[in-house]
Scaffold this motif. Structure first.
Motif, PDB file in Angstrom:
ATOM      1  N   PHE A 196     -17.965  -8.177 -17.107  1.00  0.00           N
ATOM      2  CA  PHE A 196     -16.831  -7.262 -16.984  1.00  0.00           C
ATOM      3  C   PHE A 196     -17.357  -5.834 -17.087  1.00  0.00           C
ATOM      4  CE2 PHE A 196     -15.555 -11.297 -18.691  1.00  0.00           C
ATOM      5  CZ  PHE A 196     -14.393 -11.615 -17.993  1.00  0.00           C
ATOM      6  N   PHE A 197     -17.109  -5.046 -16.064  1.00  0.00           N
ATOM      7  CA  PHE A 197     -17.551  -3.649 -16.032  1.00  0.00           C
ATOM      8  C   PHE A 197     -16.493  -2.770 -16.691  1.00  0.00           C
ATOM      9  CE2 PHE A 197     -20.042  -5.453 -12.606  1.00  0.00           C
ATOM     10  CZ  PHE A 197     -21.247  -4.765 -12.644  1.00  0.00           C
ATOM     11  N   MET A 198     -16.889  -2.058 -17.749  1.00  0.00           N
ATOM     12  CA  MET A 198     -15.985  -1.120 -18.407  1.00  0.00           C
ATOM     13  C   MET A 198     -16.180   0.294 -17.860  1.00  0.00           C
ATOM     14  SD  MET A 198     -16.508  -2.704 -22.252  1.00  0.00           S
ATOM     15  CE  MET A 198     -15.098  -1.950 -23.078  1.00  0.00           C
ATOM     16  N   ALA A 199     -17.038   0.418 -16.835  1.00  0.00           N
ATOM     17  CA  ALA A 199     -17.314   1.705 -16.181  1.00  0.00           C
ATOM     18  C   ALA A 199     -17.182   1.541 -14.673  1.00  0.00           C
ATOM     19  CB  ALA A 199     -18.709   2.191 -16.564  1.00  0.00           C
ATOM     20  N   TYR A 200     -17.529   2.634 -13.947  1.00  0.00           N
ATOM     21  CA  TYR A 200     -17.386   2.713 -12.481  1.00  0.00           C
ATOM     22  C   TYR A 200     -15.909   2.669 -12.087  1.00  0.00           C
ATOM     23  CZ  TYR A 200     -22.397   1.716 -12.607  1.00  0.00           C
ATOM     24  OH  TYR A 200     -23.730   1.765 -12.873  1.00  0.00           O
ATOM     25  N   LYS A 201     -15.169   3.668 -12.584  1.00  0.00           N
ATOM     26  CA  LYS A 201     -13.732   3.764 -12.318  1.00  0.00           C
ATOM     27  C   LYS A 201     -13.476   3.859 -10.811  1.00  0.00           C
ATOM     28  CE  LYS A 201      -9.606   6.295 -13.805  1.00  0.00           C
ATOM     29  NZ  LYS A 201      -9.090   7.374 -14.674  1.00  0.00           N
TER      30      LYS A 201
END
Length: 512
Positions: A196-201
Motif C-alpha cells: 500500500f503506497f502512502m505517497a505519490y498523490k
C-alpha cells in the motif's frame, strides 16, 4: 579426396548450425546491452557439481564442508565428499560458500512517472547474478486497479527471466472485485504480500480507509501487508512550497519530503496494523524517524518488519546538491536518501536486529529519463540502482567493519527474506533438499563499482567509484554456474517463478 572434402564441409556446416541455434537468444534481440553480448551464453553446467573445501555458512551455523549438487538441488553438505570424473569440481578453499542473495524489493520493467525502468527481467537478472543475488521479489502494479490484469502483464514481462523470482502485489484502489482478486492471487497465483503506497498523490497513493480495508483482507488471507510510508498529502504540500520558493533542482526533492513525514506515516501504518492485529512490513526504511517507530513497536511485541535498502545504508543526501544535474538527479528516489547520521543509525539498527533484512528498491532510470525533470524536480523519475551492488556493499559496510557476523550476513541478505515470504528452506539455505542457489565469496578479494563495467542498462551508478573487500567470485543458479572468472553466462527464459504460500511464521499464534 573430393568426397572427403565435401564430408568435412558438411560436418562443419552442422557444427555452425548448432552454434547458431545455441545463440538464438542473442540473435533474437535479447542482447544484454547494445554493445556487448557477454550475457548471452548457455549458462549450462554439468548436472552434477561439487563445491570443495569452503566454509559453508547458513544463518544459524558455519562449518568446513563440501557441497554436492545434482540436477539443481543440494544433495549433501558434509566434509570430504568423494565424486567421480563426471562431476564438475569448484575449489572454494579459503572462501565462504553461502546461499545466493534474495532481494525483497525491486522494480524491473516498471512503468512509472512517464517512463519505464531500463532494466527488465533479463538485464536486471544478469546484473543480480553478477553481484551474487539469485532470486528477487518484484512488485506487480495493477492495470487500472485490476490485480489480474497486472499479474498477467508481469507474467509476460518475466518470460525472459534468467533467475528465479517471485511477486508482491500493489493495491491502488478498493472495491469488491479487488477483494476477490486478492484471494485469487493468494490461493492460485502464489502471491503472499500486498503493498500500500502512502505517497505519490494522484497516482499510487491510497487513503487510510483503503489501508484499513486492505489490512483486514490481508489478515484474513494470511498475506503480509506492506507499506511505502510517507505522508503523501504533506509531500504534495512540500513540493508546492519548494516550487513557490524557486527551488526546482534535485535538492528540492529532499527538502519537500523530510524525514518527519516518513516517521509520521510509519507510525500511522504501525498503529493501523496494530488496530487490525496483522503483521506489517515497512519497505525502504530511510530515516531515524521511521526506524525509531519500528523499534518502539517491536519492543512492545508488535510484529513489524523493517527493510532498509543499500542506498540508505551507505549514501547521504549531499549528492542531491551536486552542481551537475545529471549526477544529482541520479540520486533521486523516495523516500529520499537522508543526511549524514541516518546511514550510521540504520546500520546500527540492522546490526542489533531492529531492522531485519536488506533490499535495494532497484528502479533504474537513465540520465535521459531523469532529464525529464531538469526544470522541475517533481518530474524526475524516482529510483536508483542496487540489485548488482547489494551483496558486496553489505559485506563491506557491515561485515568488514565488524558490525555483524558472517552468519548474520547470510540472514540479512537471504535467509530472513526466505522466512518472511515462506520459501525457506527451499531458498535461503545451504541444506540437503534446498535449491542450489549458491555463491562463493572471497573475503580477501576486492571489488570496485563502476558505471562503465556494471551490468545494468543505465548509464549512471549511485555507487560509482566505491571500493571494498569481499568479492562474489562464483554465482550458481539452481545448479548452473552463471558467474565465474568475471564472466556471465545466462540465457533468457531459464528463470522460474517461485510461488509463495500464505501464513508465514509472522502469523504464528497471532490471535493469542
Amino acid at each position: 579426396m573430393k568426397s572427403f572434402v565435401l564430408l568435412l564441409i558438411f560436418f562443419f556446416s552442422i557444427i555452425q548450425s548448432s552454434l547458431s541455434q545455441s545463440n538464438q537468444y542473442c540473435d533474437a534481440g535479447f542482447e544484454y546491452d547494445g554493445e556487448s553480448t557477454t550475457a548471452c551464453g548457455s549458462g549450462t553446467s554439468p548436472s552434477k557439481l561439487l563445491i570443495k573445501g569452503g566454509t559453508v555458512v547458513n544463518a544459524h551455523h558455519q562449518q568446513l564442508a563440501d557441497v554436492y549438487v545434482e540436477d539443481g538441488i543440494i544433495l549433501a553438505v558434509k566434509p570430504s565428499i568423494t565424486v567421480g570424473d563426471d562431476v564438475k569440481v569448484i575449489d572454494a578453499t579459503g572462501k565462504y560458500v553461502m546461499p545466493g542473495g534474495i532481494d525483497p524489493h525491486t522494480h524491473l520493467d516498471m512503468n512509472f512517472m512517464s517512463s519505464a525502468t531500463k532494466d527488465d527481467f533479463f538485464s536486471g537478472h544478469a546484473a543480480a547474478l553478477a553481484g551474487g543475488t539469485t532470486m528477487h521479489i518484484d512488485f506487480v502494479i495493477p492495470v487500472d486497479g485490476s490485480l489480474t490484469a497486472g499479474y498477467e502483464a508481469y507474467e509476460k514481462k518475466a518470460e525472459k527471466a534468467c533467475m528465479d523470482y517471485g511477486f508482491h502485489m500493489a493495491i491502488t484502489k478498493w472495491n469488491d472485485d479487488v477483494s476477490r482478486e486478492m484471494e485469487i492471487m493468494v490461493k492460485e497465483k502464489g502471491i503472499n504480500s500486498f503493498k500500500f503506497f502512502m505517497a505519490y498523490k494522484g497516482a499510487l497513493m491510497v487513503n487510510d480507509e483503503l489501508i484499513l480495508e486492505g489490512f483486514k483482507r490481508c489478515k484474513s488471507l494470511g498475506a503480509l501487508a506492506m507499506v511505502h510510508a510517507e505522508n503523501g498529502d504533506a509531500v504534495d504540500e512540500g513540493q508546492k512550497r519548494m516550487i513557490e520558493l524557486g527551488i526546482t533542482g534535485p535538492e528540492g526533492h529532499a527538502l519537500s519530503r523530510p524525514a518527519v513525514l516518513e516517521g509520521e506515516a510509519t507510525a500511522r501504518a504501525i498503529r493501523l496494523a496494530n488496530f487490525v492485529n496483522t503483521p506489517l512490513y515497512v519497505v525502504h526504511v530511510m530515516s531515524i524517524d521511521a526506524m525509531e517507530e519500528i523499534a518502539k513497536a517491536r519492543k512492545s511485541g508488535q510484529r513489524v518488519i523493517g527493510e532498509p535498502v543499500v542506498s540508505g545504508l551507505v549514501l547521504d543526501e549531499s549528492w542531491l546538491w551536486h552542481p551537475d544535474f545529471k549526477t544529482a538527479a541520479s540520486y533521486v528516489m523516495s523516500p529520499p536518501i537522508r543526511s549524514k547520521g541516518h546511514d550510521k543509525a540504520l546500520q546500527a539498527a540492522l546490526a542489533t536486529g531492529v531492522l531485519q533484512l536488506v533490499g535495494t528498491d532497484h528502479c533504474a532510470f537513465n540520465s535521459t529519463q531523469k532529464a525529464l525533470g531538469i526544470d522541475d524536480f517533481r518530474k524526475i523519475p524516482n529510483g536508483v540502482n542496487g540489485i548488482e551492488e547489494r551483496m558486496h556493499l553489505v559485506w563491506d559496510t557491515m561485515v568488514e567493519s565488524g558490525q555483524i557476523s558472517v552468519t548474520d550476513y547470510v540472514r540479512v541478505t537471504s535467509t530472513e527474506c526466505a522466512r518472511i515470504f515462506n520459501i525457506y528452506p527451499r531458498k535461503g539455505a545451504i541444506l540437503p533438499g534446498s535449491d542450489a542457489d549458491i555463491i562463493i565469496l572471497n573475503p580477501n578479494s576486492s571489488f570496485e563499482i563502476s558505471a562503465k563495467s556494471h551490468h545494468s542498462r543505465i548509464d549512471t551508478n549511485v555507487y560509482d567509484g566505491k571500493k571494498g573487500k569481499g568479492k562474489v567470485e562464483v554465482t550458481i543458479s539452481r545448479g548452473r554456474v552463471v558467474w565465474e572468472n568475471n564472466e556471465l553466462k545466462v540465457t533468457p527464459g531459464t528463470g522460474r517463478y517461485i510461488p509463495m504460500q500464505p501464513y508465514s511464521y509472522l502469523f504464528d499464534g497471532l490471535d493469542k
